[in-house]
Write a protein that holds these residues in place. Structure first.
Motif, PDB file in Angstrom:
ATOM      1  N   GLU A  37       0.835  -1.198   0.000  1.00 47.31           N
ATOM      2  CA  GLU A  37       0.000   0.000   0.000  1.00 47.31           C
ATOM      3  C   GLU A  37       0.871   1.250   0.000  1.00 47.31           C
ATOM      4  O   GLU A  37       2.067   1.198   0.269  1.00 47.31           O
ATOM      5  CB  GLU A  37      -0.894   0.034   1.249  1.00 47.31           C
ATOM      6  CG  GLU A  37      -2.326  -0.416   1.024  1.00 47.31           C
ATOM      7  CD  GLU A  37      -3.112   0.574   0.183  1.00 47.31           C
ATOM      8  OE1 GLU A  37      -2.610   1.694  -0.068  1.00 47.31           O
ATOM      9  OE2 GLU A  37      -4.233   0.241  -0.240  1.00 47.31           O
ATOM     10  N   VAL A  38       0.219   2.353  -0.274  1.00 42.67           N
ATOM     11  CA  VAL A  38       0.816   3.676  -0.056  1.00 42.67           C
ATOM     12  C   VAL A  38       0.539   4.061   1.388  1.00 42.67           C
ATOM     13  O   VAL A  38      -0.579   3.897   1.878  1.00 42.67           O
ATOM     14  CB  VAL A  38       0.196   4.711  -1.010  1.00 42.67           C
ATOM     15  CG1 VAL A  38       0.715   6.104  -0.704  1.00 42.67           C
ATOM     16  CG2 VAL A  38       0.471   4.325  -2.461  1.00 42.67           C
ATOM     17  N   ILE A  39       1.561   4.523   2.088  1.00 45.43           N
ATOM     18  CA  ILE A  39       1.389   4.919   3.485  1.00 45.43           C
ATOM     19  C   ILE A  39       0.962   6.381   3.505  1.00 45.43           C
ATOM     20  O   ILE A  39       1.774   7.308   3.357  1.00 45.43           O
ATOM     21  CB  ILE A  39       2.690   4.708   4.294  1.00 45.43           C
ATOM     22  CG1 ILE A  39       3.017   3.221   4.407  1.00 45.43           C
ATOM     23  CG2 ILE A  39       2.561   5.300   5.691  1.00 45.43           C
ATOM     24  CD1 ILE A  39       3.734   2.620   3.251  1.00 45.43           C
ATOM     25  N   ALA A  40      -0.332   6.593   3.636  1.00 48.01           N
ATOM     26  CA  ALA A  40      -0.877   7.958   3.619  1.00 48.01           C
ATOM     27  C   ALA A  40      -2.250   7.946   4.258  1.00 48.01           C
ATOM     28  O   ALA A  40      -2.951   6.935   4.249  1.00 48.01           O
ATOM     29  CB  ALA A  40      -0.964   8.484   2.186  1.00 48.01           C
ATOM     30  N   GLU A  41      -2.636   9.095   4.821  1.00 49.77           N
ATOM     31  CA  GLU A  41      -3.995   9.223   5.350  1.00 49.77           C
ATOM     32  C   GLU A  41      -4.978   9.359   4.192  1.00 49.77           C
ATOM     33  O   GLU A  41      -4.654   9.918   3.145  1.00 49.77           O
ATOM     34  CB  GLU A  41      -4.082  10.426   6.284  1.00 49.77           C
ATOM     35  CG  GLU A  41      -3.247  10.258   7.546  1.00 49.77           C
ATOM     36  CD  GLU A  41      -3.471  11.375   8.547  1.00 49.77           C
ATOM     37  OE1 GLU A  41      -4.650  11.668   8.827  1.00 49.77           O
ATOM     38  OE2 GLU A  41      -2.480  11.953   9.024  1.00 49.77           O
ATOM     39  N   SER A  42      -6.177   8.853   4.398  1.00 49.72           N
ATOM     40  CA  SER A  42      -7.169   8.780   3.319  1.00 49.72           C
ATOM     41  C   SER A  42      -7.455  10.142   2.697  1.00 49.72           C
ATOM     42  O   SER A  42      -7.642  10.254   1.475  1.00 49.72           O
ATOM     43  CB  SER A  42      -8.472   8.174   3.849  1.00 49.72           C
ATOM     44  OG  SER A  42      -8.240   6.876   4.352  1.00 49.72           O
ATOM     45  N   ILE A  43      -7.489  11.172   3.508  1.00 51.15           N
ATOM     46  CA  ILE A  43      -7.856  12.500   2.990  1.00 51.15           C
ATOM     47  C   ILE A  43      -6.816  13.044   2.020  1.00 51.15           C
ATOM     48  O   ILE A  43      -7.113  13.921   1.195  1.00 51.15           O
ATOM     49  CB  ILE A  43      -8.081  13.506   4.139  1.00 51.15           C
ATOM     50  CG1 ILE A  43      -6.810  13.620   5.007  1.00 51.15           C
ATOM     51  CG2 ILE A  43      -9.283  13.116   4.967  1.00 51.15           C
ATOM     52  CD1 ILE A  43      -6.906  14.725   6.053  1.00 51.15           C
ATOM     53  N   TRP A  44      -5.566  12.558   2.107  1.00 48.45           N
ATOM     54  CA  TRP A  44      -4.505  13.058   1.248  1.00 48.45           C
ATOM     55  C   TRP A  44      -4.128  12.073   0.137  1.00 48.45           C
ATOM     56  O   TRP A  44      -3.383  12.428  -0.782  1.00 48.45           O
ATOM     57  CB  TRP A  44      -3.242  13.341   2.073  1.00 48.45           C
ATOM     58  CG  TRP A  44      -3.385  14.440   3.074  1.00 48.45           C
ATOM     59  CD1 TRP A  44      -3.432  14.327   4.425  1.00 48.45           C
ATOM     60  CD2 TRP A  44      -3.513  15.825   2.786  1.00 48.45           C
ATOM     61  NE1 TRP A  44      -3.577  15.542   5.024  1.00 48.45           N
ATOM     62  CE2 TRP A  44      -3.625  16.500   4.032  1.00 48.45           C
ATOM     63  CE3 TRP A  44      -3.539  16.589   1.620  1.00 48.45           C
ATOM     64  CZ2 TRP A  44      -3.756  17.882   4.131  1.00 48.45           C
ATOM     65  CZ3 TRP A  44      -3.666  17.968   1.716  1.00 48.45           C
ATOM     66  CH2 TRP A  44      -3.781  18.592   2.955  1.00 48.45           C
ATOM     67  N   LYS A  45      -4.624  10.856   0.195  1.00 49.34           N
ATOM     68  CA  LYS A  45      -4.082   9.800  -0.669  1.00 49.34           C
ATOM     69  C   LYS A  45      -4.188  10.133  -2.155  1.00 49.34           C
ATOM     70  O   LYS A  45      -3.207  10.003  -2.900  1.00 49.34           O
ATOM     71  CB  LYS A  45      -4.779   8.477  -0.368  1.00 49.34           C
ATOM     72  CG  LYS A  45      -4.184   7.295  -1.164  1.00 49.34           C
ATOM     73  CD  LYS A  45      -4.736   5.958  -0.693  1.00 49.34           C
ATOM     74  CE  LYS A  45      -4.137   5.553   0.642  1.00 49.34           C
ATOM     75  NZ  LYS A  45      -4.508   4.160   0.993  1.00 49.34           N
TER      76      LYS A  45
END
Length: 560
Positions: free
Chosen positions: A87-95
């Motif tokens: 996965e990409v390690i990021a918060e959903s709001i910024w993905k």
């Protein structure tokens, strides 16, 4: 960043993002990524790209970059071959924003690029965002998917789950009961410092199979040993084993992340195959995950039949392939599409996979280890599988008083655990035989107090009451063996092949009577059993007693 030392300074940020997102993918936790990089990825061109905004870290992209022919730069998630999910390690709001930004930056920087991103779960949004990006820019792309079964314990009560699979559990419990009747059996957690038994057992399990996992290779072994030492609030590795009389006969290694229990690998002792140790530890591990309050029990990606026996839900794991618009990139992507399409179609045929992995592996092992005698036995078995006509006689001796006997001790299963013939002897205990001999290395005869069994021929028959079947005995000791059995007041039954004239002569001398001739004809899968000279009624009606066991006669033809 391209050095593991740089990653360490971002540990808290990395873990903080995953904590806020309630991540349950163990393969993107900092502990897994850092351990893989130190152990297996040290020679890879790892590039972890970081996207920041006003000095705040928003996302990590754990990539490996390498050049393909024609100067094409390929970006893939790290850990391929070891990380089932990525996965990409990021918060959903910024993905979505950070993905668009980075993909655009990399494409502009390297011009000719291809992205091959494995392990993207469809239940997450990343693969859909990638697809949306490619479609909006009309970039050539392909998606491959593999089924991913799992159990959601929250969606089903345990009693309902047990009831749904009661046939499987009944079969497993029966085998477990048989094994417990022979000795001490326990399922327990193993310390991270005591994993030698796990790797040795895996090696024995795959000795006669083709193993592509490399699980026991030096660096892979070091990776799992180091990983098992990693513990955090979100991530841990649990290793459990199934022990019989202090011997490992099964193991499971699980990666646990928040509410998900991912079964990384299982293995069992092939000498105990008849007891189904793989099924025993499978059951124990699922119930342990439930009792530990994990919501998901994850079988991983793949089409193995056992996964579909237990699952409650299905997910799909994607590989997303996208390239820039150049001819060479399109050609490379097309080659990947053809290769992966063929690979996935073939892997979907379990019988073909089994043929390659098991049968071809057995053949390779045979070529490496077989002696001349083994070649002769294998040739004989091969012919008999296709066509065979076998004839043998059943001889029976009523209970009599004998003057001389030998006092051979019974050999318990605990005694054969270190025997060179363990693989041949252990199945006999499951079939209900008692073994007698001087010691575990010198078994002189087998006896069964319920059935006449000729396993190689597929013949089974219920014995008359108070009788014993003698098998695989030494001819010269047979009179004393008979005497030892008849000291218990039991009648004796044995079988004689048509060519064993010396044994036949001895039996007649001892007072045995031929009660039946059995003839078995086989042509491939077709088999016929014909029976002649049936004189069993005389012995069941022995000494004029009332025929209380007439049902034995009825069952004889049904049990063969």
């Amino acid at each position: 960043m391209t050095r593991i030392e740089e990653l360490e300074s971002y540990k808290d940020t990395w873990s903080g993002i995953l904590e806020r997102e309630k991540n349950d993918n163990p393969f993107i936790e900092y502990e897994w990524v850092s351990t893989w990089w130190r152990t297996l990825g040290s020679k890879e061109n790892v590039e972890i790209h970081i996207v920041e905004r006003n000095g705040e870290c928003l996302a990590f992209f754990p990539f490996i970059r390498f050049a393909r022919f024609g100067g094409i730069h390929q970006f893939s998630f790290l850990g391929q071959g070891f990380a089932t999910y990525m996965e990409v390690i990021a918060e959903s709001i910024w993905k979505e924003q950070v993905m668009e930004y980075l993909l655009k930056e990399l494409t502009q920087k390297y011009q000719r690029v291809i992205f091959v991103l494995h392990g993207l779960l469809e239940s997450k949004q990343t693969s859909y965002l990638l697809e949306k990006y490619a479609q909006e820019r009309q970039l050539p792309h392909s998606v491959f998917r593999t089924v991913t079964p799992y159990i959601d314990f929250k969606s089903v009560e345990l009693n309902a789950f047990l009831q749904k699979h009661h046939k499987n559990f009944k079969s497993i419990n029966r085998r477990e009961k048989r094994l417990k009747a022979l000795g001490h059996l326990k399922f327990q957690e193993v310390s991270a410092k005591n994993l030698d038994g796990m790797f040795e057992l895996f090696k024995r399990r795959w000795r006669k199979k083709i193993d592509r996992s490399g699980f026991t290779e030096q660096q892979t072994r070091l990776f799992f040993e180091r990983l098992a030492m990693q513990q955090s609030n979100a991530f841990c590795v649990e290793v459990d084993n199934l022990e019989f009389e202090d011997h490992w006969i099964g193991f499971t290694i699980d990666l646990c992340c928040r509410n998900r229990n991912f079964c990384q690998a299982m293995g069992h002792e092939p000498d105990f195959n008849i007891f189904g140790p793989g099924r025993l530890i499978e059951k124990a591990n699922m119930l342990k995950a439930h009792s530990s309050n994990y919501r998901f029990y994850d079988f991983g990606s793949g089409y193995e039949p056992y996964k579909f026996e237990w699952y409650t839900h299905l997910d799909f794991t994607r590989i997303f392939v996208m390239s820039s618009e150049g001819t060479r990139e399109r050609l490379l992507r097309l080659m990947m599409v053809v290769r992966d399409t063929l690979k996935r179609k073939l892997s979907g045929y379990h019988q073909l996979v089994k043929l390659k992995r098991d049968r071809l592996g057995e053949f390779q092992y045979f070529l490496k280890e077989a002696r001349l005698k083994d070649w002769f036995i294998a040739l004989k078995k091969g012919i008999n599988r296709m066509i065979a006509v076998t004839s043998f006689d059943l001889y029976y001796l009523q209970s009599t008083e004998c003057q001389t006997s030998i006092d051979l001790p019974e050999i318990a299963i605990q005694d054969v655990m270190e025997s060179d013939n363990r693989s041949q002897l252990i199945p006999q205990y499951y079939r209900g035989y008692k073994l007698y001999g001087e010691n575990a290395q010198q078994i002189l005869y087998l006896r069964h107090d319920t059935f006449i069994r000729e396993e190689a021929l597929g013949f089974t028959q219920l014995l008359p009451p108070n009788s014993t079947y003698i098998k695989e005995h030494a001819i010269e000791l047979f009179p004393k063996i008979v005497a030892q059995v008849q000291q218990e007041g039991r009648a004796v039954c044995t079988t004689v092949n048509w060519y064993e004239w010396r044994k036949r002569k001895m039996l007649v001398k001892l007072g045995f009577e031929k009660v039946e001739r059995v003839r078995i004809s086989r042509l491939f899968k077709w088999q016929r059993i014909s029976r002649q000279d049936n004189k069993w009624a005389k012995h069941i009606h022995y000494k004029g007693q009332k025929l209380d066991h007439i049902w034995h006669l009825v069952l004889f033809p049904l049990l063969i």
